[in-house]
Design a protein around this motif. Structure first.
Motif, short mmCIF file in Angstrom:
data_model
loop_
_atom_site.label_atom_id
_atom_site.label_comp_id
_atom_site.label_asym_id
_atom_site.label_seq_id
_atom_site.Cartn_x
_atom_site.Cartn_y
_atom_site.Cartn_z
N ARG A 111 0.82 -1.22 0.00
CA ARG A 111 0.00 0.00 0.00
C ARG A 111 0.85 1.27 0.00
O ARG A 111 0.42 2.30 -0.53
N LYS A 150 -3.93 0.31 8.03
CA LYS A 150 -3.92 -0.87 7.15
C LYS A 150 -2.51 -1.41 7.04
O LYS A 150 -1.58 -0.63 6.81
N GLY A 155 -3.08 -7.46 2.94
CA GLY A 155 -4.47 -7.21 3.35
C GLY A 155 -5.43 -7.49 2.21
O GLY A 155 -5.09 -7.29 1.05
N TYR A 156 -6.61 -8.01 2.51
CA TYR A 156 -7.67 -8.16 1.50
C TYR A 156 -8.99 -8.35 2.22
O TYR A 156 -9.01 -8.77 3.38
N ASP A 157 -10.09 -8.05 1.51
CA ASP A 157 -11.43 -8.22 2.08
C ASP A 157 -11.53 -7.64 3.50
O ASP A 157 -12.13 -8.24 4.39
N GLY A 158 -10.92 -6.47 3.72
CA GLY A 158 -11.01 -5.80 5.01
C GLY A 158 -10.10 -6.39 6.08
O GLY A 158 -10.08 -5.92 7.22
N LYS A 159 -9.33 -7.45 5.73
CA LYS A 159 -8.42 -8.04 6.72
C LYS A 159 -7.16 -7.20 6.84
O LYS A 159 -6.74 -6.57 5.87
N GLN A 161 -6.87 -4.57 8.85
CA GLN A 161 -7.25 -3.16 9.01
C GLN A 161 -7.86 -2.93 10.38
O GLN A 161 -8.54 -3.79 10.91
N ARG A 163 -9.84 0.36 12.63
CA ARG A 163 -10.31 1.75 12.73
C ARG A 163 -9.77 2.33 14.01
O ARG A 163 -9.90 1.71 15.07
N GLU A 185 -4.58 5.91 7.01
CA GLU A 185 -5.34 6.80 6.12
C GLU A 185 -6.37 7.55 6.94
O GLU A 185 -6.98 6.98 7.83
N GLN A 186 -6.56 8.80 6.57
CA GLN A 186 -7.67 9.55 7.17
C GLN A 186 -8.97 8.83 6.83
O GLN A 186 -9.13 8.34 5.70
N ARG A 187 -9.88 8.69 7.82
CA ARG A 187 -11.18 8.07 7.54
C ARG A 187 -12.06 9.10 6.83
O ARG A 187 -12.30 10.18 7.34
N LEU A 188 -12.50 8.74 5.64
CA LEU A 188 -13.15 9.70 4.76
C LEU A 188 -14.66 9.49 4.73
O LEU A 188 -15.12 8.34 4.82
N LEU A 190 -17.50 8.68 2.79
CA LEU A 190 -17.72 8.15 1.45
C LEU A 190 -19.18 8.32 1.03
O LEU A 190 -20.09 8.01 1.79
N GLU A 193 -18.61 4.02 -3.72
CA GLU A 193 -17.36 3.37 -4.13
C GLU A 193 -17.51 2.88 -5.56
O GLU A 193 -18.54 2.33 -5.93
N GLU A 272 -7.29 1.69 -4.05
CA GLU A 272 -6.23 0.69 -4.22
C GLU A 272 -6.34 0.07 -5.61
O GLU A 272 -7.33 0.26 -6.32
#
Ligand code: ADP
Ligand code: MG
Length: 386
Positions: A111, A150, A155-159, A161, A163, A185-188, A190, A193, A272
């Motif tokens: 990443r 992250k 990492g994949y499928d939210g693994k 990570q 918050r 990463e700043q939490r944006l 959304l 997507e 990504e």
């Protein structure tokens, strides 16, 4: 320097695929339709692509003997698995054409490198910092919090990570993820997507699939709809343009998927990339004139790339292993006949024997003349699936 011209592979020649999951399986189907034979390298005896391939080399991705075998048999090779060691692709590239190149795959695997690539190509992405140790956590810019931490790799499928709301949670999460290099990463906020599939040939020609709108549940893709309703045409064109810039910046050959965020203020940011066909592109098998897998095979085999046309509106539903269990946790088989009785259903099952919650077992693409009808039929299918 002028771009190389195409030197197409002949039907009957062999293509090599690193990775034997469902993406490889659907690529095998597309390759065989064009008359190629496919050898899949995957350690799993029951791999979905291995079952469909002309030959399954059951060995690890770093198995020197198997890589030599693949290189001697095949004219070109690709990967369907993001975390295949870049070294395996480099090894194959000593003898045969490899698309995408190991260097592009390596960037998509990390990443931090991926974010640097976005910046190099002039494509905006989330405000972020690369954290290589606990000291970096302590010095982090408070503007990045609340954020999402992250792991840089795997990492994949939210693994991989977490918050995090403040500096204390960040330090704890960094430790919990094993102290490996991470991106914060700043939490944006959304609004939507999106994703775009681009295919690029050795001659530099690029084509893109129509823009996909995606919904995730628990970090896993649940639904894709095309056309991407509610997203302005200029924003969609911008996403396709960004995806092309990212592919061109690499001198990429093959299929690349770029995920995007649309923020509540309307800005478009790259999230990504995947150096391969993508779950959000599966709809193209049934709703487009040419699928992402055909585009992958054509790029690998140095065939001309067609501009894919959406011929039906569609909604794609991922079929996760959860559907194979009732409310009491007992195994069941979903009622496929009842689903297939509905209009516009295209069922794809990957031949995995062992359903588990969260495991991608198949997908259902619902096609219809209009987006409105596709949505209605998808809701009906979801109701039948329970
Ligand atoms: P994965 O490799 O698991 O797909 P992603 O980086 O795409 O990882 O994150 C998974 C999902 O988490 C995204 O699709 C999005 O819904 C959410 N997400 C990721 N990053 C952010 C962010 N910076 N702000 C808000 N939501 C995010
Ligand atoms: Mg993602």
């Amino acid at each position: 320097m002028s771009a190389p011209t195409l030197n197409p592979l002949h039907p009957g020649e062999w293509l090599g695929m690193l990775g034997g999951g469902q993406l490889g399986r659907m690529a095998v189907h597309a390759a065989q339709a064009l008359g190629y034979r496919v050898a899949v390298l995957d350690p799993d005896r029951h791999s979905p692509a291995g079952a469909a391939a002309d030959e399954h080399l059951q060995a690890g991705y770093d198995d020197a003997g198997a890589l030599t075998q693949l290189a001697s048999r095949c004219a070109a090779a690709s990967t369907e698995f993001e975390n295949v060691p870049a070294a395996a692709l480099s090894r194959l590239a000593q003898d045969i054409d490899v698309a995408p190149a190991a260097i592009a795959v390596a960037v998509c695997q990390d990443r931090a490198a991926e974010k640097a690539h976005f910046q190099k190509a002039g494509v905006p992405c989330a405000p972020h910092a690369v954290l290589r140790g606990a000291a970096d956590c302590a010095g982090v810019d408070p503007a990045l919090l609340p954020g999402i931490l992250k792991t840089a790799r795997m990492g994949y499928d939210g693994k991989g990570q977490r918050r995090v709301n403040d500096a204390a949670e960040l330090a704890a999460a960094f430790a919990e993820l094993g102290g490996v290099t991470c991106v914060l990463e700043q939490r944006l906020p959304l609004a939507a997507e999106l994703s775009v599939i681009v295919s690029r040939g050795v001659d530099g020609q690029m084509v893109t699939l129509p823009v996909q709108r995606n919904w995730h549940v628990n970090g896993i893709l649940a639904t894709t709809a095309v056309p991407a309703q509610g997203i302005a045409a200029e924003l969609q064109a911008q996403a396709q343009q960004f995806a092309q810039s990212l592919a061109a910046e690499f001198g990429y050959v093959g299929v690349l998927c770029v995920e995007f965020f649309v923020l509540e203020d309307g800005r478009l940011l790259a999230n990504e990339m995947a150096p391969r066909p993508h779950n959000s592109g599966h709809y193209s098998i049934d709703a487009c004139s040419h699928s992402q897998f055909e585009l992958q095979v054509r790029a690998m085999a140095q065939l001309p790339l067609p501009e894919p046309r959406l011929h039906s509106a569609c909604v794609m539903l991922n079929l996760l292993g959860d559907l194979w269990f009732d409310a009491q946790g007992h195994r069941r088989e979903p009622n496929w006949a009842a689903v297939l009785r509905l209009e516009g259903m295209h069922l794809h099952l990957y031949g995995k024997a062992d359903p588990r919650p969260g495991r991608k077992m198949g997908h259902l693409t619902v096609t219809a003349p209009t987006a409105w009808e596709a949505r209605g039929q998808a809701l009906a299918a979801a109701r039948v699936l329970g």
